[in-house]
Design an enzyme around this catalytic site. Structure first.
Site, PDB file in Angstrom:
ATOM      1  N   CYS A 117       0.838  -1.201   0.000  1.00 10.72           N
ATOM      2  CA  CYS A 117       0.000   0.000   0.000  1.00 10.72           C
ATOM      3  C   CYS A 117       0.875   1.253   0.000  1.00 10.72           C
ATOM      4  O   CYS A 117       1.779   1.378   0.836  1.00 10.72           O
ATOM      5  CB  CYS A 117      -0.912   0.007   1.226  1.00 10.72           C
ATOM      6  SG  CYS A 117      -1.876   1.518   1.399  1.00 10.72           S
TER       7      CYS A 117
ATOM      8  N   CYS B  64      -1.139   6.245   6.852  1.00 11.13           N
ATOM      9  CA  CYS B  64      -2.553   6.022   7.142  1.00 11.13           C
ATOM     10  C   CYS B  64      -2.806   5.560   8.569  1.00 11.13           C
ATOM     11  O   CYS B  64      -3.578   6.160   9.301  1.00 11.13           O
ATOM     12  CB  CYS B  64      -3.108   5.011   6.145  1.00 11.13           C
ATOM     13  SG  CYS B  64      -4.783   4.470   6.488  1.00 11.13           S
TER      14      CYS B  64
ATOM     15  N   CYS C  70      -3.918   0.123   8.664  1.00 14.99           N
ATOM     16  CA  CYS C  70      -3.206  -1.161   8.713  1.00 14.99           C
ATOM     17  C   CYS C  70      -1.920  -0.952   9.515  1.00 14.99           C
ATOM     18  O   CYS C  70      -1.315   0.114   9.470  1.00 14.99           O
ATOM     19  CB  CYS C  70      -2.844  -1.642   7.317  1.00 14.99           C
ATOM     20  SG  CYS C  70      -4.260  -2.092   6.308  1.00 14.99           S
TER      21      CYS C  70
ATOM     22  N   CYS D 137      -8.093   0.883  -1.284  1.00 13.49           N
ATOM     23  CA  CYS D 137      -7.656   0.287  -0.023  1.00 13.49           C
ATOM     24  C   CYS D 137      -7.639  -1.231  -0.170  1.00 13.49           C
ATOM     25  O   CYS D 137      -8.614  -1.819  -0.669  1.00 13.49           O
ATOM     26  CB  CYS D 137      -8.587   0.700   1.109  1.00 13.49           C
ATOM     27  SG  CYS D 137      -8.199  -0.096   2.697  1.00 13.49           S
TER      28      CYS D 137
ATOM     29  N   GLU E 137     -29.414  -6.588  24.235  1.00 11.31           N
ATOM     30  CA  GLU E 137     -28.671  -5.578  23.478  1.00 11.31           C
ATOM     31  C   GLU E 137     -29.249  -4.206  23.802  1.00 11.31           C
ATOM     32  O   GLU E 137     -30.461  -4.025  23.846  1.00 11.31           O
ATOM     33  CB  GLU E 137     -28.777  -5.863  21.985  1.00 11.31           C
ATOM     34  CG  GLU E 137     -28.272  -4.769  21.072  1.00 11.31           C
ATOM     35  CD  GLU E 137     -26.801  -4.467  21.267  1.00 11.31           C
ATOM     36  OE1 GLU E 137     -26.464  -3.271  21.395  1.00 11.31           O
ATOM     37  OE2 GLU E 137     -25.990  -5.414  21.307  1.00 11.31           O
TER      38      GLU E 137
ATOM     39  N   CYS F 116     -12.883  -8.673  20.972  1.00 11.78           N
ATOM     40  CA  CYS F 116     -12.045  -8.010  19.968  1.00 11.78           C
ATOM     41  C   CYS F 116     -10.886  -7.285  20.640  1.00 11.78           C
ATOM     42  O   CYS F 116     -10.087  -6.637  19.965  1.00 11.78           O
ATOM     43  CB  CYS F 116     -12.875  -7.036  19.142  1.00 11.78           C
ATOM     44  SG  CYS F 116     -13.645  -5.725  20.112  1.00 11.78           S
TER      45      CYS F 116
END
Length: 457
Positions: free
Chosen positions: A72, A78, A81, A158, A332, A407
């Site tokens: 990239c 950026c 990543c 991207c 939720e 995550c």
């Protein structure tokens, strides 16, 4: 004391939890991106921060064998990543070693398994957020926010986006120029278009475009929408979202459907889902299926279990295992996601699941007071992890098993340390590479009730 723009040399001693390579010049700590442990580097000091100095990588004098040329052109600017300088094996090893260190430091005796990776780790994102600005020549540019800043880095293509989505962004820029639609300027709080949010159905091919604007009125709206639809028939809905607040939060509360149904549909684990602009939906379709199947396999379900799916979003993981259990209850706080979840259950004719709009912690406390019991509790909290109110109610509820999906392994490990004090322990941590070419990794751990720690508080 080091000076700005000073050139320094060093050997990278370790990579920290934020992906920074760390070396020392005397007693001064220097942080540099896009390096490997043990590499010998030269870097230019950029600024001083509380925990040391941030430096820009200039040269690698002694390279790691896993180093490759980033594919990239804006990789170093950026920040979206982090690991494009690593080949696939090096990325996998890096993530596994980070998890091993995390568990070891937390004194959690978990076997960290090899990361479950993607064969083709590109073009996987199904949600994209794009900002806009004008360059020195007053031409409009689309781009990403630089990591840890409000500066937009322009881009054309991207590696993580579906190609058609970048083509749509390119056309949006062209239409903005033609129709004189001004990009939002954050410092001056003027301009019309703040962001564009795209959602892409990997299986369905359907695309949602959300135009986030800075006022209620959208001049040239019809021309804009018609031109975009003419060029991209895969766009099945366009939504206008109004956000007039001074905030880094992308979406506002007010929405208007300009075209289509206001949502898209996609298929995941054999089930169809309705996805609206604000719904949480895992970012990587292929790896989400791997993640969910991994969790289901860990549980070894018999068909008689009552399952609580906390932080359930639009109900994806709960519905993916509903056919293997007696009952699922999803909780939720996002009402839009709950509405989607209820519809999703009807679409898929899943009758042994129901959804409740509530804060997960508050619901857990009320359920505990009612002495409601669950055999399995699924946790998939936001990056900040869970909180003590939820965890306290959870241990008092005494489920047989807790499937903890995260995550952010740092907050997951923190929460598991709490649960360990009350007898919930796991054997293994499985990483799933949901975010190839970035520092991030999704992890799943099955916790079962064992002996209570003698140091229980």
């Amino acid at each position: 004391m080091l000076k700005e723009k000073q050139i320094v040399k060093g050997n990278i001693q370790f990579i920290d939890e934020d992906g920074n390579g760390v070396f020392y010049v005397g007693k001064d700590k220097v942080l540099v991106r896009h390096v490997f442990e043990k590499e010998q580097v030269q870097a230019r000091i950029q600024k001083r921060i509380q925990k040391g100095y941030v430096a820009e990588l200039i040269r690698v004098d002694q390279k790691h064998p896993g180093r490759i040329k980033p594919a990239c052109p804006i990789f170093e600017k950026c920040g979206s990543c982090h690991l494009l300088h690593m080949d696939a094996k090096a990325q996998s090893d890096f993530k596994k070693n980070q998890l091993i260190k995390l568990c070891k430091d937390a004194k959690l005796p978990l076997q960290v398994k090899d990361i479950l990776t993607m064969e083709e780790p590109y073009h996987y994102r199904n949600k994209m957020i794009i900002g806009f600005q004008k360059d020195r020549n007053r031409h409009i540019q689309a781009g990403f926010y630089e990591e840890f800043s409000h500066k937009i880095i322009p881009y054309k293509r991207c590696l993580l986006h579906p190609e058609i989505c970048d083509e749509i962004v390119e056309e949006i820029v062209s239409l903005m120029e033609k129709l004189r639609i001004e990009p939002y300027e954050e410092d001056k709080r003027r301009g019309l278009l703040r962001h564009v949010l795209l959602r892409y159905g990997k299986q369905s091919g359907k695309i949602m475009v959300v135009l986030v604007i800075n006022q209620n009125v959208f001049p040239a709206r019809k021309n804009f929408v018609n031109a975009l639809l003419h060029k991209f028939p895969n766009i099945t809905t366009i939504v206008q979202n109004v956000n007039t607040r001074k905030t880094s939060v992308v979406l506002g509360d007010q929405e208007r459907v300009l075209y289509g149904k206001g949502y898209i549909e996609d298929t995941l684990c054999g089930l169809k889902y309705r996805i609206s602009s604000k719904s949480f939906y895992q970012i990587n379709h292929e790896q989400t299926q791997v993640l969910y199947q991994t969790g289901i396999d860990m549980l070894e379900l018999t068909g008689n279990e009552k399952v609580l799916d906390a932080y359930c979003g639009i109900g994806t993981i709960g519905m993916s295992m509903a056919h293997k259990v007696k009952q699922v209850i999803g909780v939720e706080i996002n009402k839009d996601a709950v509405n989607d979840a209820i519809v999703n259950a009807k679409i898929n004719d899943v009758k042994n699941i129901r959804f409740i709009c509530d804060d997960a912690s508050a619901y857990m406390k009320k359920a505990q007071q009612r002495k409601e019991r669950f055999d399995v509790v699924i946790m998939d909290p936001p990056r900040s992890g869970s909180n003590e109110q939820f965890l306290s109610a959870l241990v008092n509820m005494k489920p047989k098993q807790i499937l903890y999906i995260s995550c952010n392994p740092i907050t997951q490990v923190r929460d598991m340390q709490y649960l360990k004090r009350f007898g919930y322990v796991g054997d293994a941590m499985q990483g799933v590479d949901m975010f190839p070419n970035t520092n991030h990794v999704e992890t799943v751990v099955l916790l079962s009730k064992g002996e209570v720690d003698s140091k229980k508080i």
